[in-house]
Scaffold this active site. Structure first.
Site, PDB file in Angstrom:
ATOM      1  N   HIS A  14       0.827  -1.208   0.000  1.00 53.23           N
ATOM      2  CA  HIS A  14       0.000   0.000   0.000  1.00 53.23           C
ATOM      3  C   HIS A  14       0.861   1.258   0.000  1.00 53.23           C
ATOM      4  O   HIS A  14       0.583   2.216  -0.714  1.00 53.23           O
ATOM      5  CB  HIS A  14      -0.939   0.011   1.215  1.00 53.23           C
ATOM      6  CG  HIS A  14      -2.256  -0.644   0.939  1.00 53.23           C
ATOM      7  ND1 HIS A  14      -2.376  -2.008   0.861  1.00 53.23           N
ATOM      8  CD2 HIS A  14      -3.483  -0.133   0.688  1.00 53.23           C
ATOM      9  CE1 HIS A  14      -3.644  -2.305   0.597  1.00 53.23           C
ATOM     10  NE2 HIS A  14      -4.332  -1.194   0.493  1.00 53.23           N
ATOM     11  N   LYS A  79     -10.247  -7.756   7.872  1.00 48.38           N
ATOM     12  CA  LYS A  79     -10.990  -8.030   9.105  1.00 48.38           C
ATOM     13  C   LYS A  79     -10.956  -6.789   9.987  1.00 48.38           C
ATOM     14  O   LYS A  79      -9.981  -6.035   9.964  1.00 48.38           O
ATOM     15  CB  LYS A  79     -10.414  -9.243   9.845  1.00 48.38           C
ATOM     16  CG  LYS A  79      -8.990  -9.027  10.363  1.00 48.38           C
ATOM     17  CD  LYS A  79      -8.541 -10.184  11.226  1.00 48.38           C
ATOM     18  CE  LYS A  79      -7.065 -10.155  11.527  1.00 48.38           C
ATOM     19  NZ  LYS A  79      -6.698  -9.476  12.778  1.00 48.38           N
TER      20      LYS A  79
END
Lengths: 159, 279
Positions: A14, A79
């Site tokens: 990222h 999650k």
């Protein structure tokens, strides 16, 4: 159950992707209409295509998600809760966030049918892989209308 | 003086790294089976079923229960009458290296907090050594996941805050962690000592069996009380709501300074992976 293509990317990938976007450079793969799965899989054993591959916690990617949404990213899998800012942005850019069961990594890897490296092989477990999945178990947490499954849980009934 | 060969330690550590990651201990398996039955949310029951299917599959295929195969934390109890032939620290490093390589476990350690370059072999482990009497070398090895570690906290409470202050801090830490550390969690609590001692105790508490109540009845009662409070938060398995937010709370205590009440909370995920070896 999800079937189709997802790209893996977690913290290090990222940071690299967002850096490229900041510099106005081309990304190593097209994000438009794609799904990113926050995962750093275990290495494949001989005869296998991938090791255990469950979701990692999503909030760490929150500060790095909006530039990807602007490039057309249409979904993420991880999650845990997303920040209010990201939830708003997902509604704006019509993206969906799915949760997979954290720790069910051996089970989840059974739904991965093909693996290739899409970018950053030097990152090892954090490299970007292109995965083909079939019946990948996931739950919609944030839809494009701004709903949030974590926020919807009825805590009172479990007291 | 009992002599222990370095190669014996290397091999045993390598084996423990793999076993910890492939095979869940019986106490955790039992707790997951029980939780599936007791959980009142249907979604929660379904998640427990996935976790049970997952550990069974991992054990059968000898693959990691979770892709995060952890930071290797080793608690060493070294008997005074033990002589390690070769270097103990080297043996532990080599054992981790071998275990993670041969077990196809994920290498999750980076060299530097800022440059983030992977060490490539999951070393270094974090090692805590205690010298004890006797002629045994005991190793307690834990593969500690990063997601749950990130949700851990330490706080220097005032003595007057007492037990209520501790309860509030622990429950609040779990509440804030919410879905992030992969609930149902196991909560290690370290009370007393100094800043670093409390943290160490909270990690050590995670080595205890889930069925093991504290030897001091008052502390055992406190463990139960905190567990009940946590399970009333409604977070549930994976944060999707339910009555099983934690599988256990384990407290370890130590004497402390007249000015202090250090409290540390180390959160572990349901894939609580640790093994013990006595050499």
């Amino acid at each position: 159950m999800l079937s189709g293509i997802v790209y893996t990317a977690r913290d290090a990938a990222h940071m690299k992707l967002v850096n490229l976007i900041k510099k106005g450079q081309t990304l190593p793969f097209d994000l438009s209409g794609q799904i990113i799965y926050y995962v750093g899989p275990a290495p494949a054993k001989p005869g296998e295509i991938i090791g255990s591959a469950g979701p990692t916690t999503s909030y760490r990617m929150d500060p790095l998600t909006i530039p990807l949404l602007k490039k057309g990213l249409s979904g993420t899998i991880g999650k845990g809760k997303r920040s209010p800012k990201i939830r708003k942005a997902m509604k704006e850019y019509k993206a969906v966030y799915f949760a997979a069961v954290g720790g069910a990594a051996a089970l989840i890897s059974e739904s991965i049918t093909r693996v290739s490296t899409a970018a950053y092989p030097e990152l090892g477990p954090e490299a970007v892989k292109k995965l083909e999945v079939k019946d990948f178990p996931a739950i919609v947490v944030n839809d494009i209308y701004g709903n949030d499954l974590y926020e919807m849980r009825k805590e009172e009934q479990y007291k | 003086m009992k002599k222990i060969a370095k190669s014996l330690i290397v091999n045993r550590v390598a084996q423990m790294c793999q076993e910890a990651n492939f095979v869940l201990n019986d106490d955790i398996k039992k707790a997951l089976l029980r939780a599936r039955k007791e959980e009142s949310s249907e979604m929660g029951k379904n998640i427990f079923q996935q976790l049970i299917d997952n550990y069974q599959l991992a054990e059968k295929k000898k693959v990691p229960i979770c892709q995060d195969t952890g930071y290797t934390v080793i608690f060493v109890e070294l008997g005074e009458d033990v002589k390690v032939e070769g270097n103990l620290q080297e043996a532990l490093f080599e054992g981790v290296k071998k275990g993670y390589k041969e077990g196809y476990l994920r290498k999750s350690i980076v060299k530097d907090p800022f440059n983030r370059e992977n060490t490539g072999d999951n070393t270094p482990p974090v090692i805590h050594t205690e010298i004890v009497s006797g002629n045994k070398l005991k190793l307690y090895l834990m593969a500690k996941g990063g997601g749950s570690e990130n949700m851990s906290k330490i706080k220097m409470l005032s003595p007057a805050q007492g037990q209520e202050g501790v309860i509030d801090f622990v429950v609040d830490t779990v509440r804030r962690a919410d879905a992030n550390p992969c609930p149902p969690v196991i909560v290690g609590v370290g009370l007393g000592g100094t800043f670093e001692k409390a943290a160490l105790l909270s990690k050590k508490a995670l080595l205890r069996d889930l069925d093991d109540a504290h030897s001091d009845p008052k502390t055992a009662k406190l463990e139960k009380k905190i567990l009940n409070k946590i399970n009333k938060l409604g977070i549930g398995p994976q944060g999707l709501g339910g009555t099983r937010t934690a599988l256990g709370v384990k407290i370890e205590k130590y004497p402390c300074h007249i000015a202090s009440l250090p409290a540390a909370v180390n959160i572990n995920c349901h894939a609580a992976r640790h093994k013990k070896a006595v050499l």
